[in-house]
Enzyme design. Structure first.
Site, mmCIF file in Angstrom:
data_model
loop_
_atom_site.group_PDB
_atom_site.id
_atom_site.type_symbol
_atom_site.label_atom_id
_atom_site.label_comp_id
_atom_site.label_asym_id
_atom_site.label_seq_id
_atom_site.Cartn_x
_atom_site.Cartn_y
_atom_site.Cartn_z
ATOM 1 N N ARG A 227 0.953 -1.299 0.096
ATOM 2 C CA ARG A 227 -0.031 0.043 -0.193
ATOM 3 C C ARG A 227 0.771 1.274 -0.052
ATOM 4 N NH1 ARG A 227 -3.510 -2.367 -1.871
ATOM 5 N NH2 ARG A 227 -5.483 -2.932 -0.969
ATOM 6 N N HIS A 275 -1.374 0.313 -9.758
ATOM 7 C CA HIS A 275 -2.059 -0.475 -8.952
ATOM 8 C C HIS A 275 -2.398 -1.875 -9.581
ATOM 9 C CE1 HIS A 275 -4.179 -0.896 -4.940
ATOM 10 N NE2 HIS A 275 -4.093 -1.957 -5.402
HETATM 11 P P1 NAP Z 1 -1.442 -11.142 4.826
HETATM 12 O O1 NAP Z 1 -1.384 -12.498 4.566
HETATM 13 O O2 NAP Z 1 -2.281 -10.554 5.824
HETATM 14 O O3 NAP Z 1 0.094 -10.692 5.148
HETATM 15 C C1 NAP Z 1 0.571 -9.591 5.814
HETATM 16 C C2 NAP Z 1 1.958 -9.585 5.977
HETATM 17 O O4 NAP Z 1 2.391 -8.309 6.827
HETATM 18 C C3 NAP Z 1 2.051 -10.655 7.350
HETATM 19 O O5 NAP Z 1 3.447 -11.081 7.057
HETATM 20 C C4 NAP Z 1 2.258 -9.812 8.617
HETATM 21 O O6 NAP Z 1 3.165 -10.159 9.796
HETATM 22 C C5 NAP Z 1 2.833 -8.604 7.948
HETATM 23 N N1 NAP Z 1 2.958 -7.424 8.788
HETATM 24 C C6 NAP Z 1 1.509 -6.537 8.935
HETATM 25 N N2 NAP Z 1 1.814 -5.757 9.879
HETATM 26 C C7 NAP Z 1 3.160 -5.725 10.332
HETATM 27 C C8 NAP Z 1 3.837 -4.888 11.127
HETATM 28 N N3 NAP Z 1 3.429 -3.874 11.861
HETATM 29 N N4 NAP Z 1 5.216 -5.260 11.182
HETATM 30 C C9 NAP Z 1 5.782 -6.398 10.526
HETATM 31 N N5 NAP Z 1 5.066 -7.211 9.733
HETATM 32 C C10 NAP Z 1 3.798 -6.763 9.356
HETATM 33 O O7 NAP Z 1 -1.664 -10.364 3.467
HETATM 34 P P2 NAP Z 1 -1.270 -10.475 2.012
HETATM 35 O O8 NAP Z 1 -2.445 -11.127 1.442
HETATM 36 O O9 NAP Z 1 0.019 -11.011 1.872
HETATM 37 O O10 NAP Z 1 -1.319 -8.994 1.498
HETATM 38 C C11 NAP Z 1 -0.489 -7.985 1.813
HETATM 39 C C12 NAP Z 1 -0.981 -6.661 1.401
HETATM 40 O O11 NAP Z 1 -0.769 -6.574 -0.078
HETATM 41 C C13 NAP Z 1 -2.619 -6.359 1.318
HETATM 42 O O12 NAP Z 1 -3.024 -6.006 2.495
HETATM 43 C C14 NAP Z 1 -2.630 -5.427 0.021
HETATM 44 O O13 NAP Z 1 -2.638 -4.102 0.822
HETATM 45 C C15 NAP Z 1 -1.591 -5.710 -0.635
HETATM 46 N N6 NAP Z 1 -1.972 -6.107 -2.122
HETATM 47 C C16 NAP Z 1 -1.733 -5.396 -3.004
HETATM 48 C C17 NAP Z 1 -2.152 -5.598 -4.051
HETATM 49 C C18 NAP Z 1 -1.596 -4.718 -5.634
HETATM 50 O O14 NAP Z 1 -2.129 -4.996 -6.642
HETATM 51 N N7 NAP Z 1 -0.779 -3.884 -5.367
HETATM 52 C C19 NAP Z 1 -2.875 -6.787 -4.612
HETATM 53 C C20 NAP Z 1 -3.092 -7.546 -3.348
HETATM 54 C C21 NAP Z 1 -2.705 -7.098 -2.048
HETATM 55 P P3 NAP Z 1 2.575 -11.722 10.239
HETATM 56 O O15 NAP Z 1 2.914 -12.901 9.312
HETATM 57 O O16 NAP Z 1 3.450 -11.768 11.561
HETATM 58 O O17 NAP Z 1 1.036 -11.483 10.593
HETATM 59 C C1 GLV Z 2 -5.206 -4.924 -4.048
HETATM 60 O O1 GLV Z 2 -4.757 -4.091 -3.737
HETATM 61 C C2 GLV Z 2 -5.713 -5.705 -2.893
HETATM 62 O O2 GLV Z 2 -5.908 -5.277 -1.920
HETATM 63 O O3 GLV Z 2 -6.073 -7.118 -3.296
#
Ligand code: NAP
Ligand code: GLV
Length: 312
Positions: A227, A275
């Site tokens: 983000r 994005h």
């Molecule tokens: P997820 O499975 O919830 O993983 C989030 C990771 O971030 C976890 O490893 C978590 O740690 C870590 N984290 C969160 N807060 C933290 C902190 N304060 N300090 C250290 N580590 C922290 O989420 P995901 O499915 O991988 O997705 C991640 C993000 O990608 C989404 O929230 C979204 O904003 C973004 N995204 C972007 C796109 C795009 O097209 N650009 C697409 C999809 C998603 P723990 O493992 O310890 O819980």
């Molecule tokens: C895209 O940004 C998502 O959060 O899946």
């Protein structure tokens, strides 16, 4: 039969209706504004950036599915219902998309594409030497569903990979783990190519400021596909302009769409994508939503429930 109240502004709903029909023909798909009455029977919401207050007006909603992995769009709603499960997207299509994007972006910086693109724009024949992947230290910020898939995509090329997350992770071949704020500076100091895959929360907002970015070794590159709130952009730009950082790729921004008059569009060394690192795919997402409705109806716990306290 399940009723799905769907909200996605600016895109045709037909492809989504079809995707749900293909997975379960008994689904009743209602695209906003055709949500019917709040007094109609039980329903499941499946939304992206729904207008604030809308979900509260439908007390018949049994669970809220986010159309993306990120839930910042829901957390911005002051009237977000908190008494029903909120489920983040976690389908295979999203993971594949992010793995491809991270692999592409890491290779672009490892093989110095920003520098080559600048040379091309000036008609300069400027050959560059790049180290082998095993000598390139990639650091993944956020080791959740998407961070793990990104690491799996990078491993076969031999990159030296580390990951940083909030909670400890089991030891794993090919990835060195760093945990919590105390370990962040050490993680940054060993990272040549940083990949941001963190959610937007109070803790991650502005995390990568001038001080933190300066902990990266000179010549490092930064990729952010989590983000836009993660990085203080003025600080990133200052470090690119001074030559301390070599390049960056940004897919996400504090303000989206990035305004046409933003100087970022013309920043040397910066690659911009709008994005689109991983866009939720109707086929795999419909399968994911139907599967998790099945779990809820069976009294089981759905996948990927939002923890309101953590904010992700
Ligand atoms: P997820 O499975 O919830 O993983 C989030 C990771 O971030 C976890 O490893 C978590 O740690 C870590 N984290 C969160 N807060 C933290 C902190 N304060 N300090 C250290 N580590 C922290 O989420 P995901 O499915 O991988 O997705 C991640 C993000 O990608 C989404 O929230 C979204 O904003 C973004 N995204 C972007 C796109 C795009 O097209 N650009 C697409 C999809 C998603 P723990 O493992 O310890 O819980
Ligand atoms: C895209 O940004 C998502 O959060 O899946």
């Amino acid at each position: 039969m399940s009723r799905i109240l769907f909200y996605l502004d600016g895109y045709s709903h037909d492809v989504w209706r079809e995707a749900f029909r293909a997975v379960d023909p008994s689904v009743e798909f209602r695209g906003f504004p055709d949500w019917g009455s709040p007094d109609d029977g039980p329903a499941y919401a499946f939304v992206w950036e729904a207008e604030p207050g809308l979900l509260k007006r439908f007390p018949n909603i049994k669970a809220i599915f986010s159309l993306g992995a990120g839930v910042d769009h829901l957390m911005r709603d002051p009237d977000l219902p908190k008494d029903v499960p909120i489920i983040r997207m976690g389908d295979d299509g999203l993971k594949e998309g992010m793995a491809e994007y991270v692999l592409m972006s890491v290779l672009m910086h490892h093989r110095q594409m920003p520098l080559l693109a600048t040379a091309q724009s000036k008609a300069r024949w400027q050959r560059v030497f790049s180290r082998p992947a095993r000598h390139v230290r990639v650091g993944i910020l956020g080791y959740g569903a998407l961070g793990k898939c990104a690491a799996e995509a990078l491993k076969p090329l031999g990159y030296n990979i580390a990951a940083w997350s909030r909670s400890p992770k089991p030891a794993e071949d090919g990835v060195q783990h760093f945990t919590g704020e105390d370990a962040l500076n050490d993680f940054l100091a060993r990272t040549d190519i940083l990949v941001g895959l963190l959610p937007s929360t109070k803790e991650t907002e502005g995390l990568l400021n001038f001080d933190r970015l300066s902990r990266l070794p000179e010549g490092a590159s930064v990729i952010n596909a989590g983000r836009g709130t993660l990085i203080v952009l003025e600080d990133l730009i200052a470090l690119l302009n001074s030559g301390y950082l070599k390049g960056a790729t940004l897919d996400v921004f504090p303000e989206e769409p990035l305004p046409a008059d933003s100087p970022l569009w013309h920043q040397e060394g910066l690659l911009i994508t709008p994005h689109c690192a991983a866009i939720t795919r109707p086929d795999t997402a419909a399968e994911y939503v139907v599967r998790n409705i099945g779990r809820i109806e069976a009294g089981e716990v759905p996948e990927n429930i939002l923890d309101l306290g953590r904010g992700y």
